[in-house]
Design an enzyme around this catalytic site. Structure first.
Site, PDB file in Angstrom:
ATOM      1  N   GLY A  32       1.228  -4.961  -6.165  1.00  0.00           N
ATOM      2  CA  GLY A  32       0.399  -4.596  -4.676  1.00  0.00           C
ATOM      3  C   GLY A  32      -0.112  -3.355  -4.449  1.00  0.00           C
ATOM      4  O   GLY A  32       0.109  -2.304  -5.389  1.00  0.00           O
ATOM      5  N   PHE A  33      -0.690  -3.142  -3.310  1.00  0.00           N
ATOM      6  CA  PHE A  33      -1.279  -1.853  -2.815  1.00  0.00           C
ATOM      7  C   PHE A  33      -0.263  -0.799  -2.850  1.00  0.00           C
ATOM      8  O   PHE A  33      -0.467   0.013  -3.638  1.00  0.00           O
ATOM      9  CB  PHE A  33      -1.931  -2.287  -1.686  1.00  0.00           C
ATOM     10  CG  PHE A  33      -1.877  -1.022  -0.588  1.00  0.00           C
ATOM     11  CD1 PHE A  33      -2.616   0.232  -1.183  1.00  0.00           C
ATOM     12  CD2 PHE A  33      -1.352  -0.955   0.678  1.00  0.00           C
ATOM     13  CE1 PHE A  33      -2.776   1.393  -0.338  1.00  0.00           C
ATOM     14  CE2 PHE A  33      -1.576  -0.116   1.645  1.00  0.00           C
ATOM     15  CZ  PHE A  33      -2.140   1.252   1.159  1.00  0.00           C
ATOM     16  N   ASP A  53       6.723  -9.330  -9.702  1.00  0.00           N
ATOM     17  CA  ASP A  53       5.477  -9.856  -8.875  1.00  0.00           C
ATOM     18  C   ASP A  53       5.028 -11.100  -9.277  1.00  0.00           C
ATOM     19  O   ASP A  53       5.127 -11.634 -10.504  1.00  0.00           O
ATOM     20  CB  ASP A  53       4.384  -8.761  -9.123  1.00  0.00           C
ATOM     21  CG  ASP A  53       3.358  -8.747  -7.909  1.00  0.00           C
ATOM     22  OD1 ASP A  53       3.023  -9.705  -7.314  1.00  0.00           O
ATOM     23  OD2 ASP A  53       3.360  -7.723  -7.078  1.00  0.00           O
ATOM     24  N   LYS A 113       9.843 -17.794   3.458  1.00  0.00           N
ATOM     25  CA  LYS A 113      10.748 -18.108   2.484  1.00  0.00           C
ATOM     26  C   LYS A 113      10.536 -16.564   1.439  1.00  0.00           C
ATOM     27  O   LYS A 113      11.700 -16.261   1.101  1.00  0.00           O
ATOM     28  CB  LYS A 113      10.531 -19.181   1.385  1.00  0.00           C
ATOM     29  CG  LYS A 113      11.043 -20.265   1.689  1.00  0.00           C
ATOM     30  CD  LYS A 113      10.494 -21.368   0.578  1.00  0.00           C
ATOM     31  CE  LYS A 113      10.962 -22.599   1.037  1.00  0.00           C
ATOM     32  NZ  LYS A 113      10.361 -23.535   0.005  1.00  0.00           N
ATOM     33  N   THR A 114       9.700 -16.010   1.350  1.00  0.00           N
ATOM     34  CA  THR A 114       9.445 -14.880   0.503  1.00  0.00           C
ATOM     35  C   THR A 114      10.450 -13.736   1.308  1.00  0.00           C
ATOM     36  O   THR A 114      10.804 -13.036   0.537  1.00  0.00           O
ATOM     37  CB  THR A 114       8.082 -14.254   0.558  1.00  0.00           C
ATOM     38  OG1 THR A 114       7.350 -15.416  -0.310  1.00  0.00           O
ATOM     39  CG2 THR A 114       7.824 -13.155  -0.313  1.00  0.00           C
ATOM     40  N   TYR A 167       5.785 -14.401   9.466  1.00  0.00           N
ATOM     41  CA  TYR A 167       5.779 -12.919   8.958  1.00  0.00           C
ATOM     42  C   TYR A 167       6.935 -12.100   9.504  1.00  0.00           C
ATOM     43  O   TYR A 167       7.720 -11.760   9.154  1.00  0.00           O
ATOM     44  CB  TYR A 167       4.482 -12.272   8.691  1.00  0.00           C
ATOM     45  CG  TYR A 167       4.390 -10.933   8.259  1.00  0.00           C
ATOM     46  CD1 TYR A 167       4.476 -10.835   6.873  1.00  0.00           C
ATOM     47  CD2 TYR A 167       4.314  -9.823   8.896  1.00  0.00           C
ATOM     48  CE1 TYR A 167       4.407  -9.467   6.283  1.00  0.00           C
ATOM     49  CE2 TYR A 167       4.157  -8.550   8.613  1.00  0.00           C
ATOM     50  CZ  TYR A 167       4.183  -8.343   7.162  1.00  0.00           C
ATOM     51  OH  TYR A 167       4.146  -7.147   6.427  1.00  0.00           O
TER      52      TYR A 167
HETATM   53  P1  NAD Z   1       0.451  -6.297  -0.917  1.00  0.00           P
HETATM   54  O1  NAD Z   1      -0.147  -7.556  -0.432  1.00  0.00           O
HETATM   55  O2  NAD Z   1      -0.916  -5.439  -1.316  1.00  0.00           O
HETATM   56  O3  NAD Z   1       1.521  -6.166  -1.965  1.00  0.00           O
HETATM   57  C1  NAD Z   1       2.496  -7.218  -1.703  1.00  0.00           C
HETATM   58  C2  NAD Z   1       2.856  -7.647  -3.193  1.00  0.00           C
HETATM   59  O4  NAD Z   1       4.016  -8.567  -3.254  1.00  0.00           O
HETATM   60  C3  NAD Z   1       1.887  -8.194  -4.024  1.00  0.00           C
HETATM   61  O5  NAD Z   1       1.683  -7.630  -5.347  1.00  0.00           O
HETATM   62  C4  NAD Z   1       1.952  -9.760  -3.900  1.00  0.00           C
HETATM   63  O6  NAD Z   1       1.462 -10.221  -5.431  1.00  0.00           O
HETATM   64  C5  NAD Z   1       3.502  -9.706  -4.017  1.00  0.00           C
HETATM   65  N1  NAD Z   1       4.266 -10.797  -3.424  1.00  0.00           N
HETATM   66  C6  NAD Z   1       3.929 -11.467  -2.578  1.00  0.00           C
HETATM   67  N2  NAD Z   1       4.783 -12.731  -2.589  1.00  0.00           N
HETATM   68  C7  NAD Z   1       5.507 -12.772  -3.562  1.00  0.00           C
HETATM   69  C8  NAD Z   1       6.678 -13.483  -4.073  1.00  0.00           C
HETATM   70  N3  NAD Z   1       6.989 -14.502  -3.248  1.00  0.00           N
HETATM   71  N4  NAD Z   1       7.258 -13.115  -5.220  1.00  0.00           N
HETATM   72  C9  NAD Z   1       6.881 -11.993  -5.821  1.00  0.00           C
HETATM   73  N5  NAD Z   1       5.997 -11.460  -5.462  1.00  0.00           N
HETATM   74  C10 NAD Z   1       5.228 -11.555  -4.267  1.00  0.00           C
HETATM   75  O7  NAD Z   1       0.750  -5.538   0.456  1.00  0.00           O
HETATM   76  P2  NAD Z   1       1.392  -4.164   0.574  1.00  0.00           P
HETATM   77  O8  NAD Z   1       0.554  -3.443   1.690  1.00  0.00           O
HETATM   78  O9  NAD Z   1       1.322  -3.304  -0.662  1.00  0.00           O
HETATM   79  O10 NAD Z   1       2.700  -4.321   1.208  1.00  0.00           O
HETATM   80  C11 NAD Z   1       3.981  -4.119   0.397  1.00  0.00           C
HETATM   81  C12 NAD Z   1       5.185  -4.473   1.398  1.00  0.00           C
HETATM   82  O11 NAD Z   1       5.120  -3.541   2.423  1.00  0.00           O
HETATM   83  C13 NAD Z   1       5.128  -5.862   1.932  1.00  0.00           C
HETATM   84  O12 NAD Z   1       6.504  -6.352   2.099  1.00  0.00           O
HETATM   85  C14 NAD Z   1       4.681  -5.644   3.407  1.00  0.00           C
HETATM   86  O13 NAD Z   1       5.324  -6.669   4.322  1.00  0.00           O
HETATM   87  C15 NAD Z   1       5.416  -4.319   3.826  1.00  0.00           C
HETATM   88  N6  NAD Z   1       4.388  -3.671   4.945  1.00  0.00           N
HETATM   89  C16 NAD Z   1       3.201  -3.147   4.441  1.00  0.00           C
HETATM   90  C17 NAD Z   1       2.351  -2.860   5.537  1.00  0.00           C
HETATM   91  C18 NAD Z   1       1.112  -1.953   5.258  1.00  0.00           C
HETATM   92  O14 NAD Z   1       0.318  -1.649   6.232  1.00  0.00           O
HETATM   93  N7  NAD Z   1       0.538  -1.853   4.123  1.00  0.00           N
HETATM   94  C19 NAD Z   1       2.950  -2.570   6.722  1.00  0.00           C
HETATM   95  C20 NAD Z   1       4.115  -3.122   6.991  1.00  0.00           C
HETATM   96  C21 NAD Z   1       4.965  -3.634   5.900  1.00  0.00           C
END
Ligand code: NAD
Ligand code: UDP
Length: 344
Positions: A32-33, A53, A113-114, A167
């Site tokens: 992810g990001f 992932d 669930k995730t 969420y």
């Molecule tokens: P993103 O969506 O780019 O990355 C999430 C990654 O998790 C993706 O690669 C996705 O494919 C993977 N994923 C999702 N469900 C999955 C599963 N069931 N099994 C395996 N992989 C799974 O989001 P991000 O911005 O990189 O966020 C990363 C984490 O940080 C997340 O947990 C998010 O809740 C948390 N977060 C991010 C922010 C933000 O502003 N970027 C803010 C608060 C919390």
């Protein structure tokens, strides 16, 4: 890891870095990001990295430059199901979960669930391996907050029965599991409540406000402001956030309570739209669309705890971070083949 002028990711791994102890680091959500940038950092520091992932919102293009690295392994797996890893694991960064509201609302039961089963499975692995485990929690645990800024002691105002609940409540339950595994089994934990973070490697199509506005501006499309645009968010640049996440993982804290991580600079969504228009030089207009249900009206982190515990504060101003993100989005747009190959 650095970004070249053409915004390609470069891992500096020609000479193997000298590390006092080479760790095996698991990053769930590593495509992810945020996760992909964390994987790149850990490789660069000389560690073994396992990226796990299911590519639900992550993109192969984020990790393609890492795939040929001999200390990197990608495992395609859904964290809802338990998993095993052979050999030692020293650190687990549990980031797997879609973060964009339209994405996490597509399959809310799976999102819940995730968060919950994903946390449990990461904690079980940490318990088995004696690893320390980090949880990517969120400012969403405060829901639509009645106070501003939000300190960690604030217990939040969350609707348990709305479209964001899968969420918000999933992340709240995950914090509870982290607390209980720490107290019951002595698992070493750290928890960050992350506020809106943006930067290069976001999926331009992921539906969050910064990626939407930049993508719309660069394509000459209208910028879609939901509601009046008076709602506020505090935007943190990814490099700043990742510095803090790494510091939190290294902190030896005997009573590891959740810590807010974010940039306290607070902007209305309309202000953000205007900044993006100005910085991209677009001719796009701002248009107003319906405000989604339960959209928080304000969000601003109190980061006193992070300052005290980590000596950390964000350094990148919003305009500078937006400029860097815009450059990265422009570079992605110039590679149409890769854009269409973006993995879902
Ligand atoms: P993103 O969506 O780019 O990355 C999430 C990654 O998790 C993706 O690669 C996705 O494919 C993977 N994923 C999702 N469900 C999955 C599963 N069931 N099994 C395996 N992989 C799974 O989001 P991000 O911005 O990189 O966020 C990363 C984490 O940080 C997340 O947990 C998010 O809740 C948390 N977060 C991010 C922010 C933000 O502003 N970027 C803010 C608060 C919390
Ligand atoms: N938003 C918007 N236009 C968009 C996308 C989002 O006005 O195209 C608003 C959204 O309603 C919210 C804020 O921007 O008030 C931040 O939305 P985002 O989805 O990035 O994250 P949230 O903080 O709501 O989880």
């Amino acid at each position: 890891m650095t970004l070249r002028n053409d915004n390609k990711r470069v891992i500096h791994a020609k000479a193997e870095p000298l590390v006092p102890m080479r760790k095996t680091v698991l990053v769930t959500g590593g495509a992810g990001f945020l996760g992909s940038q964390l994987c790149a950092r850990k490789l660069e520091q000389g560690h073994q990295v396992v990226c796990l992932d299911n590519l639900q919102t992550g993109r192969m293009r984020n990790i393609t430059p890492l795939m040929s690295h001999r200390r990197f392994r990608f495992v395609e797996h859904d964290v809802v199901a338990p998993y095993q890893l052979k050999g030692p694991v020293h650190q687990i960064f549990n980031l797997a979960c879609p973060a964009s509201p339209p994405k996490y609302q597509l399959d809310p039961i799976h999102t819940f669930k995730t968060s919950v089963m994903g946390a449990m499975n990461a904690l079980e692995l940490a318990r088995e391996k004696g690893a320390k485990v980090f949880q990517a929690s969120t400012s969403e645990v405060y829901g639509d907050p009645e106070i501003s800024p939000q300190p960690e002691g604030y217990r939040g105002c969350v609707n348990t029965f709305g479209p964001r609940a899968c969420y918000d409540e999933g992340k709240r339950a995950a914090e509870t599991l982290f607390y209980d595994y720490h107290h019951r089994y002595g698992v070493q934990i750290s928890i960050a409540r992350i506020f809106n973070t943006y930067g290069p490697f976001m999926d331009p199509q992921d539906g969050r406000v910064v990626s939407n506005f930049i993508n719309q501006a660069l394509r000459g499309e209208d910028l879609t402001v939901y509601g009046s645009g008076a709602q506020t968010r505090s935007f943190c640049y990814a490099d700043d956030l990742l510095d803090a996440i790494e510091a939190l993982m290294e902190l030896n804290d005997p009573s590891p309570a959740p810590v807010n991580l974010g940039n306290p600079g607070e902007f209305t969504v309309l202000e953000l739209a205007k900044k993006v228009c100005r910085l991209t030089g677009t001719g796009s207009q701002v248009v107003f669309r319906e405000l989604p249900q339960d959209d928080p009206q304000q969000r601003k982190p109190d980061i006193s705890a992070a300052r005290t515990k980590l000596g950390w504060r964000p350094k990148v101003r919003l305009e500078d971070g937006l400029r860097r993100t815009i450059r990265h989005f422009q570079a992605e747009m110039a590679e149409p083949d890769q854009m269409s190959a973006a993995v879902r």
